[in-house]
Design an enzyme around this catalytic site. Structure first.
Site, short mmCIF file in Angstrom:
data_model
loop_
_atom_site.label_atom_id
_atom_site.label_comp_id
_atom_site.label_asym_id
_atom_site.label_seq_id
_atom_site.Cartn_x
_atom_site.Cartn_y
_atom_site.Cartn_z
N HIS A 208 35.73 49.39 44.26
CA HIS A 208 35.79 50.60 43.42
C HIS A 208 35.33 50.42 41.96
CE1 HIS A 208 39.55 48.63 42.43
NE2 HIS A 208 40.13 48.99 43.55
N ASP A 280 38.69 54.07 49.43
CA ASP A 280 39.98 53.69 48.82
C ASP A 280 41.06 54.70 49.20
OD1 ASP A 280 41.88 52.22 47.51
OD2 ASP A 280 41.02 52.44 45.51
#
Ligand code: DOR
Ligand code: ZN
Ligand code: ZN
Length: 402
Positions: A208, A280
């Site tokens: 991320h 995520d």
């Protein structure tokens, strides 16, 4: 046997073809297949290899009130993902074979998609002592302490050596413990971890990524021989801090950044600095997300909306192609993490998703398959929704249950 008729099949290019599935395998692909089979009409639909998400939190064992392997895998199937990798911030943390087996037993019993669990990097993800990486290596593709940054650099160095020896990948939640979630907390950690990764020549994947500076460091590092890769999440591509407005469903870690960082994230994806899009997926209970903003936990669910968000914002707008989409959501995840490639070809296990690109649909609470509802995208009108997902030859999701 299932026959998918008249779909536009994504191989190296789009071609109108029929696909015949027997048990778990694709047994024939041809322009016109006829026979006494269970026929599913795929006219006008794109048939894509099963998507791969290398960054998912399924909360079981330990936090079943947020999500379970069962509900999380159903959410994956609805999103078109037939292969996912689950993060180790669980109870117990999979930091030993004994603990990992608890998670693997539930996966074998309950999952409707292919799941590869991460092994932890440190015991209990506490950053003090290395996990049993040598022993875990037999069962996992990658090692991560996601949720927390590894700030003990001596330990990081030692762990890299073990991961390298076992030919695994490290997935890093890069966060410095002084600057924490500020942009600098991310890119300082990225800068120093790159140095250690190159020194140890270990396969190193950044989770991320969300700041311009991080991408600049990674872009530069990629010129080196060491395999340094990174993923971006849909929320950092399509949302920014101006949209938060105190709403807990816009709170995650790394947090939403500035508009400039959001644009840098898109550019990094388009120029190949970012290799993978990963959700995520981070489910939390309604009670947890109803707390006031400063007290609610980080994370949003993402498995069900990743494909439509990327399709609507990048493919439908002609900023990227279907081949790019395949690179970000299938080819690169498969190559970097050494997973099945889900290619649609005769003899392969049938892992695919049929996508409706014509009809917009507004995402609503009632359709969510995840146990959690913490999505910022409720009410978003998007294109590119899965209508059918097949994993190992079995229908694992079909729109309207038809
Ligand atoms: O948003 C996040 N959620 N970021 C993390 O680092 C952890 C994750 C979670 O486990 O909820
Ligand atoms: Zn993380
Ligand atoms: Zn995560």
């Amino acid at each position: 046997m299932i026959l998918l008729k008249n779909g536009l099949v994504m191989q190296d290019e789009l071609k109108k073809l029929d696909i015949l599935i027997d048990d778990e395998k694709i047994i024939e692909i041809a322009p016109d297949i006829f026979g006494d089979y269970e026929v599913i009409d795929c006219s006008g639909r794109i048939i894509f290899p099963g998507l791969i998400d290398v960054h998912v939190h399924l909360r079981e064992p330990g936090f079943e009130y947020k999500e379970t392997i069962k509900t999380g895998s159903m959410s994956a199937a609805k999103g078109g993902f037939t292969t996912i990798m689950t993060m180790p911030n669980l109870k117990p943390v999979p930091d030993s074979v004994e603990n990992l087996k608890i998670e693997m037993d539930i996966i074998n019993k309950d999952s409707i998609v292919n799941i590869y669990p991460y092994g932890a990097f440190t015991k209990g993800e506490k950053g003090e002592e290395l996990a049993d990486i040598d022993d875990l290596a037999k069962y996992v593709k990658a090692i991560s302490d996601d949720g927390v940054g590894v700030n003990n650099l001596e330990l990081l160095d030692q762990g890299m050596k073990l991961v390298k020896k076992n030919n695994l990948v490290i997935a890093s939640h890069a966060e410095d413990n002084i600057y924490k979630t500020a942009p600098k907390g991310e890119y300082l950690a990225v800068e120093r971890e790159i140095k250690y990764a190159i020194k140890n020549d270990v396969k190193y994947h950044f989770c991320h990524m969300s700041t311009k500076e991080s991408f600049d460091f990674i872009r530069e590092a990629k010129k080196n021989g060491t395999e340094i890769t990174c993923e971006v999440a849909p929320h950092h591509l399509f949302l920014n801090e101006e949209m938060i407005k105190g709403n807990p469903n816009f709170k995650m870690n790394p947090p939403l950044r500035s508009r400039e960082d959001m644009e840098a994230t898109i550019n990094a994806l388009l120029d190949g600095t970012a290799d993978i899009i990963a959700s995520d997926h981070a489910p939390h209970s309604k009670e947890e997300k109803q707390r006031e903003y400063s007290k609610c936990p980080n994370g949003i669910i993402g498995l069900e909306t990743t494909l439509p968000l990327v399709y609507t914002n990048l493919i439908k707008t002609n900023k990227a192609s279907l081949l790019d989409l395949k690179r970000w959501l299938v080819d690169n995840p498969s190559r970097i993490f050494n997973l099945e490639n889900n290619e649609i070809k005769v003899g392969n296990n049938c892992n695919l998703v049929v996508i409706d690109i014509d009809n917009p649909h507004t995402y609503s609470i009632d359709e969510i398959k995840s146990k959690a509802q913490n999505s910022p995208y409720i009410g978003y009108k998007l294109y590119g929704w899965p209508v059918l997902t097949i994993c190992n030859g079995k229908i694992v999701y079909q729109k309207d249950g038809k």
